[in-house]
Design a protein around this motif. Structure first.
Motif, PDB file in Angstrom:
ATOM      1  N   LEU A   1      -4.898  -5.945 -11.279  1.00 31.22           N
ATOM      2  CA  LEU A   1      -5.169  -4.508 -11.226  1.00 31.22           C
ATOM      3  C   LEU A   1      -4.038  -3.751 -10.535  1.00 31.22           C
ATOM      4  N   ALA A   2      -3.550  -4.279  -9.421  1.00 30.93           N
ATOM      5  CA  ALA A   2      -2.476  -3.593  -8.690  1.00 30.93           C
ATOM      6  C   ALA A   2      -1.214  -3.514  -9.538  1.00 30.93           C
ATOM      7  N   ALA A   3      -0.854  -4.617 -10.176  1.00 33.20           N
ATOM      8  CA  ALA A   3       0.346  -4.621 -11.018  1.00 33.20           C
ATOM      9  C   ALA A   3       0.206  -3.633 -12.166  1.00 33.20           C
ATOM     10  N   ALA A   4      -0.981  -3.573 -12.756  1.00 29.81           N
ATOM     11  CA  ALA A   4      -1.195  -2.639 -13.861  1.00 29.81           C
ATOM     12  C   ALA A   4      -1.064  -1.194 -13.398  1.00 29.81           C
TER      13      ALA A   4
ATOM     14  N   ARG B   1       8.030   5.551  11.300  1.00 31.28           N
ATOM     15  CA  ARG B   1       7.137   4.525  11.830  1.00 31.28           C
ATOM     16  C   ARG B   1       7.792   3.157  11.695  1.00 31.28           C
ATOM     17  N   PRO B   2       7.914   2.399  12.779  1.00 28.08           N
ATOM     18  CA  PRO B   2       8.749   1.191  12.798  1.00 28.08           C
ATOM     19  C   PRO B   2       8.265   0.059  11.908  1.00 28.08           C
ATOM     20  N   GLU B   3       6.971  -0.048  11.654  1.00 30.21           N
ATOM     21  CA  GLU B   3       6.460  -1.170  10.864  1.00 30.21           C
ATOM     22  C   GLU B   3       6.345  -0.848   9.374  1.00 30.21           C
ATOM     23  N   LEU B   4       6.872   0.311   8.991  1.00 27.62           N
ATOM     24  CA  LEU B   4       6.749   0.725   7.592  1.00 27.62           C
ATOM     25  C   LEU B   4       8.056   0.446   6.856  1.00 27.62           C
ATOM     26  N   LEU B   5       7.972  -0.309   5.751  1.00 26.32           N
ATOM     27  CA  LEU B   5       9.132  -0.597   4.919  1.00 26.32           C
ATOM     28  C   LEU B   5       9.156   0.367   3.742  1.00 26.32           C
ATOM     29  N   CYS B   6      10.332   0.857   3.404  1.00 24.31           N
ATOM     30  CA  CYS B   6      10.485   1.783   2.279  1.00 24.31           C
ATOM     31  C   CYS B   6      11.211   1.070   1.138  1.00 24.31           C
ATOM     32  N   LEU B   7      10.683   1.220  -0.064  1.00 26.19           N
ATOM     33  CA  LEU B   7      11.247   0.581  -1.237  1.00 26.19           C
ATOM     34  C   LEU B   7      11.421   1.590  -2.364  1.00 26.19           C
ATOM     35  N   GLU B   8      12.305   1.236  -3.297  1.00 24.90           N
ATOM     36  CA  GLU B   8      12.607   2.147  -4.398  1.00 24.90           C
ATOM     37  C   GLU B   8      12.935   1.336  -5.643  1.00 24.90           C
TER      38      GLU B   8
ATOM     39  N   LYS C   1       1.488   6.021  -3.767  1.00 25.40           N
ATOM     40  CA  LYS C   1       0.800   5.836  -2.497  1.00 25.40           C
ATOM     41  C   LYS C   1      -0.685   5.591  -2.755  1.00 25.40           C
ATOM     42  N   ARG C   2      -1.394   5.237  -1.688  1.00 26.59           N
ATOM     43  CA  ARG C   2      -2.833   4.996  -1.726  1.00 26.59           C
ATOM     44  C   ARG C   2      -3.207   3.924  -2.757  1.00 26.59           C
ATOM     45  N   LEU C   3      -2.358   2.897  -2.892  1.00 25.41           N
ATOM     46  CA  LEU C   3      -2.675   1.792  -3.791  1.00 25.41           C
ATOM     47  C   LEU C   3      -3.710   0.897  -3.117  1.00 25.41           C
ATOM     48  N   TRP C   4      -4.856   0.776  -3.746  1.00 27.41           N
ATOM     49  CA  TRP C   4      -5.944   0.004  -3.155  1.00 27.41           C
ATOM     50  C   TRP C   4      -6.707  -0.740  -4.242  1.00 27.41           C
ATOM     51  N   VAL C   5      -6.990  -2.016  -3.981  1.00 29.22           N
ATOM     52  CA  VAL C   5      -7.825  -2.833  -4.861  1.00 29.22           C
ATOM     53  C   VAL C   5      -8.954  -3.400  -4.014  1.00 29.22           C
ATOM     54  N   GLU C   6     -10.172  -3.250  -4.484  1.00 32.84           N
ATOM     55  CA  GLU C   6     -11.301  -3.817  -3.752  1.00 32.84           C
ATOM     56  C   GLU C   6     -11.087  -5.318  -3.555  1.00 32.84           C
ATOM     57  N   PRO C   7     -11.391  -5.842  -2.368  1.00 35.29           N
ATOM     58  CA  PRO C   7     -11.142  -7.267  -2.101  1.00 35.29           C
ATOM     59  C   PRO C   7     -11.710  -8.208  -3.157  1.00 35.29           C
TER      60      PRO C   7
ATOM     61  N   ARG D   1       4.704  -3.626   6.930  1.00 32.50           N
ATOM     62  CA  ARG D   1       5.401  -4.909   6.952  1.00 32.50           C
ATOM     63  C   ARG D   1       4.434  -6.093   6.851  1.00 32.50           C
ATOM     64  N   TRP D   2       3.242  -5.937   7.414  1.00 34.41           N
ATOM     65  CA  TRP D   2       2.305  -7.059   7.442  1.00 34.41           C
ATOM     66  C   TRP D   2       1.579  -7.269   6.114  1.00 34.41           C
ATOM     67  N   ARG D   3       1.720  -6.324   5.197  1.00 35.65           N
ATOM     68  CA  ARG D   3       1.057  -6.488   3.893  1.00 35.65           C
ATOM     69  C   ARG D   3       1.959  -7.299   2.960  1.00 35.65           C
ATOM     70  N   GLU D   4       2.079  -8.582   3.265  1.00 33.34           N
ATOM     71  CA  GLU D   4       3.021  -9.441   2.552  1.00 33.34           C
ATOM     72  C   GLU D   4       2.695  -9.602   1.058  1.00 33.34           C
ATOM     73  N   PRO D   5       1.421  -9.768   0.668  1.00 33.33           N
ATOM     74  CA  PRO D   5       1.152  -9.866  -0.778  1.00 33.33           C
ATOM     75  C   PRO D   5       1.577  -8.613  -1.544  1.00 33.33           C
ATOM     76  N   ALA D   6       1.334  -7.440  -0.956  1.00 34.50           N
ATOM     77  CA  ALA D   6       1.737  -6.200  -1.624  1.00 34.50           C
ATOM     78  C   ALA D   6       3.254  -6.112  -1.717  1.00 34.50           C
ATOM     79  N   LEU D   7       3.926  -6.504  -0.647  1.00 37.51           N
ATOM     80  CA  LEU D   7       5.389  -6.462  -0.646  1.00 37.51           C
ATOM     81  C   LEU D   7       5.946  -7.393  -1.716  1.00 37.51           C
ATOM     82  N   ALA D   8       5.371  -8.578  -1.845  1.00 33.74           N
ATOM     83  CA  ALA D   8       5.815  -9.526  -2.868  1.00 33.74           C
ATOM     84  C   ALA D   8       5.600  -8.957  -4.265  1.00 33.74           C
ATOM     85  N   LEU D   9       4.480  -8.284  -4.465  1.00 33.61           N
ATOM     86  CA  LEU D   9       4.207  -7.665  -5.766  1.00 33.61           C
ATOM     87  C   LEU D   9       5.262  -6.623  -6.102  1.00 33.61           C
ATOM     88  N   TYR D  10       5.563  -5.745  -5.151  1.00 33.98           N
ATOM     89  CA  TYR D  10       6.543  -4.687  -5.411  1.00 33.98           C
ATOM     90  C   TYR D  10       7.907  -5.270  -5.751  1.00 33.98           C
TER      91      TYR D  10
END
Length: 328
Positions: free
Chosen positions: A96-99, A145-152, A83-89, A122-131
């Motif tokens: 960095l995120a992949a690492a 929460r309806p807009e939250l996707l869960c992955l494993e 959780k709390r994965l964040w990369v400065e714009p 759901r709207w964070r499409e680049p992050a979803l593609a990375l995962y």
């Protein structure tokens, strides 16, 4: 781009990274706040005192080579949630995120966690593609929460072997894997009967390559510690090809097949490639072999077939199919 990862809950740059994460998230939810002081209590507490908020967790920070401070962070909980994965714009697009995700998965695997999980809006499409590129799959939601996707991502004990580990296993488990594969008809560069000394010598040369940083070896062990699967990732040493790598020697012992281990090894190698900043992977495999189904299912594209490209273990020339996968 090379990335340095460190684990630190007390880094002076961490509060600003966490505050930026929460401010961006609140804005995306349609609840923008003017600054960290306006964040909900729990989020504000994380930004103000990360060491206390994440006392039971591992906080990872990523710094690009040449940079003077970390530009990204992530938190790994003891039960395997990222959780709390964040990369400065300004630092995005540099791996960095992949690492961070790759390192979190490695640590969770070493801790014996059976699966790593995360949630993403759901709207964070680049992050979803990375995962998804890193082997995460959608699962039933654990959050209302309806807009939250869960992955494993299930973990199969796959991790990178050090050069010393490769040398230690060269004449043992690694040689056994190659001999089992060749005896089973796999076309992986050797003919029957594969001499144990020849196999061990090849693995020792691989250890030297791993030490030079041109080949990674990822292995999977069973509950007794025996190697039951391996894959290698080779990086191009050409100046005009440093963006690409090759998947080679994906081998699963016949006694361990049917459990999804091959897919897990492939996903781990792809994740390692992403973490290294590679944008393209290639491989070749005997045409119409069972391995082709694995690669196609994993999103690889066939580039063409070369007739009589390589001999199978019995010495008969067979066609080979070339595959590629773009990671960007």
């Amino acid at each position: 781009m090379n990335v340095r990862i460190e684990a630190c809950r007390t880094h002076p740059g961490l509060p600003a990274l966490l505050a930026a994460y929460h401010l961006a998230t609140e804005a995306e939810k349609g609840r923008p706040v003017p600054g960290p002081a306006g964040l909900p209590d729990g989020y504000r507490a994380e930004a103000e005192d990360p060491a206390a908020a994440f006392a039971a967790d591992t906080v990872l920070l990523a710094t690009a080579t040449g940079a003077h401070r970390p530009a990204a962070c992530a938190v790994l909980t003891a039960d395997g949630e990222i959780k709390r994965l964040w990369v400065e714009p300004a630092a995005r697009g540099n791996g960095l995120a992949a690492a961070l995700v790759t390192e979190a998965v490695r640590r969770a695997d070493e801790a014996g966690v059976p699966a790593v999980r995360l949630s993403v809006w759901r709207w964070r499409e680049p992050a979803l593609a990375l995962y998804r590129r890193l082997g995460f799959e959608s699962v039933a939601s654990w959050d209302p929460r309806p807009e939250l996707l869960c992955l494993e991502r299930r973990l199969d004990g796959v991790r990178r072997l050090t050069p010393d580990e490769i040398r230690a296993d060269a004449a043992g488990g690694l040689t056994e894997l190659l001999r089992d594969a060749v005896d089973g008809g796999a076309s992986i560069g050797f003919l029957k009967p594969l001499d144990a000394a020849e196999a061990a010598a090849w693995w020792r040369s691989v250890a030297d390559e791993a030490e030079r940083g041109v080949r990674d070896v990822l292995g999977a062990r069973d509950e007794d510690g025996r190697l039951v699967g391996v894959v290698t990732l080779v990086r191009s040493d050409k100046a005009n090809g440093r963006h690409r790598g090759e998947i080679a020697r994906l081998v699963v012992h016949r006694a361990a097949r049917g459990r999804g281990l091959g897919a897990g090894l492939l996903a781990a190698a792809e994740a390692r490639a992403v973490a290294l900043g590679l944008g393209l992977l290639v491989l070749d495999t005997e045409t119409d072999s069972p391995a082709e189904r694995l690669y196609r299912k994993a999103g690889w594209t066939a580039a063409g077939v070369i007739p009589d490209f390589a001999a199978d273990p019995d010495g008969t020339l067979q066609p080979t199919t070339l595959y590629y996968k773009q990671l960007g």
